[in-house]
Design a protein around this motif. Structure first.
Motif, PDB file in Angstrom:
ATOM      1  N   GLU A   1       9.130  47.187  73.745  1.00  0.00           N
ATOM      2  CA  GLU A   1       9.770  46.343  74.752  1.00  0.00           C
ATOM      3  C   GLU A   1      11.070  45.750  74.224  1.00  0.00           C
TER       4      GLU A   1
ATOM      5  N   ILE B   1       3.933  51.700  79.031  1.00  0.00           N
ATOM      6  CA  ILE B   1       5.199  51.117  79.455  1.00  0.00           C
ATOM      7  C   ILE B   1       5.949  52.224  80.184  1.00  0.00           C
ATOM      8  N   GLN B   2       6.505  51.905  81.356  1.00  0.00           N
ATOM      9  CA  GLN B   2       7.224  52.910  82.122  1.00  0.00           C
ATOM     10  C   GLN B   2       8.679  52.491  82.317  1.00  0.00           C
ATOM     11  N   THR B   3       9.562  53.473  82.230  1.00  0.00           N
ATOM     12  CA  THR B   3      10.981  53.265  82.479  1.00  0.00           C
ATOM     13  C   THR B   3      11.545  54.563  83.024  1.00  0.00           C
TER      14      THR B   3
ATOM     15  N   GLY C   1      15.614  48.680  81.889  1.00  0.00           N
ATOM     16  CA  GLY C   1      14.556  47.999  82.614  1.00  0.00           C
ATOM     17  C   GLY C   1      13.245  48.757  82.393  1.00  0.00           C
ATOM     18  N   TYR C   2      12.144  48.081  82.484  1.00  0.00           N
ATOM     19  CA  TYR C   2      10.851  48.731  82.268  1.00  0.00           C
ATOM     20  C   TYR C   2       9.756  47.946  82.954  1.00  0.00           C
ATOM     21  N   GLU C   3       8.639  48.606  83.145  1.00  0.00           N
ATOM     22  CA  GLU C   3       7.421  47.970  83.650  1.00  0.00           C
ATOM     23  C   GLU C   3       6.345  48.142  82.594  1.00  0.00           C
ATOM     24  N   GLN C   4       5.671  47.052  82.266  1.00  0.00           N
ATOM     25  CA  GLN C   4       4.575  47.173  81.309  1.00  0.00           C
ATOM     26  C   GLN C   4       3.255  47.131  82.057  1.00  0.00           C
ATOM     27  N   HIS C   5       2.338  47.970  81.602  1.00  0.00           N
ATOM     28  CA  HIS C   5       1.015  48.066  82.207  1.00  0.00           C
ATOM     29  C   HIS C   5      -0.016  47.934  81.079  1.00  0.00           C
TER      30      HIS C   5
ATOM     31  N   ASP D   1       7.202  57.667  80.358  1.00  0.00           N
ATOM     32  CA  ASP D   1       5.964  56.922  80.133  1.00  0.00           C
ATOM     33  C   ASP D   1       5.755  56.813  78.635  1.00  0.00           C
TER      34      ASP D   1
END
Length: 71
Positions: free
Chosen positions: A14, A33-35, A23-27, A49
């Motif tokens: 991150e 982590i997706q970007t 930018g990214y989304e954490q799960h 991913d």
């Protein structure tokens, strides 16, 4: 939180993404982590991913078929 998930590795990933303006989304539930990135070619973008494990991480780069219709 996912099994065999390293919060320390996730935080390092991150930090890298943030420092480079991604930018990214954490799960955390999935250990992922997706970007994505925009590409200057006919594919236009790539989805990324990042799977966080206990002592490593895996990077999957996916090229969705988003090419222009004439291609």
């Amino acid at each position: 939180m996912a099994e065999n998930y390293s919060p320390e590795i996730a935080k390092a990933v991150e930090n890298f993404l943030s420092e480079n303006g991604w930018g990214y989304e954490q799960h955390d539930d999935y250990g992922c982590i997706q970007t994505d990135i925009k590409l200057n070619c006919k594919f236009r973008k790539a989805d990324i991913d990042i799977i966080i494990n206990e002592d490593s991480f895996l990077v999957y780069l996916i090229l969705p078929m988003t090419a222009d219709k004439e291609v």
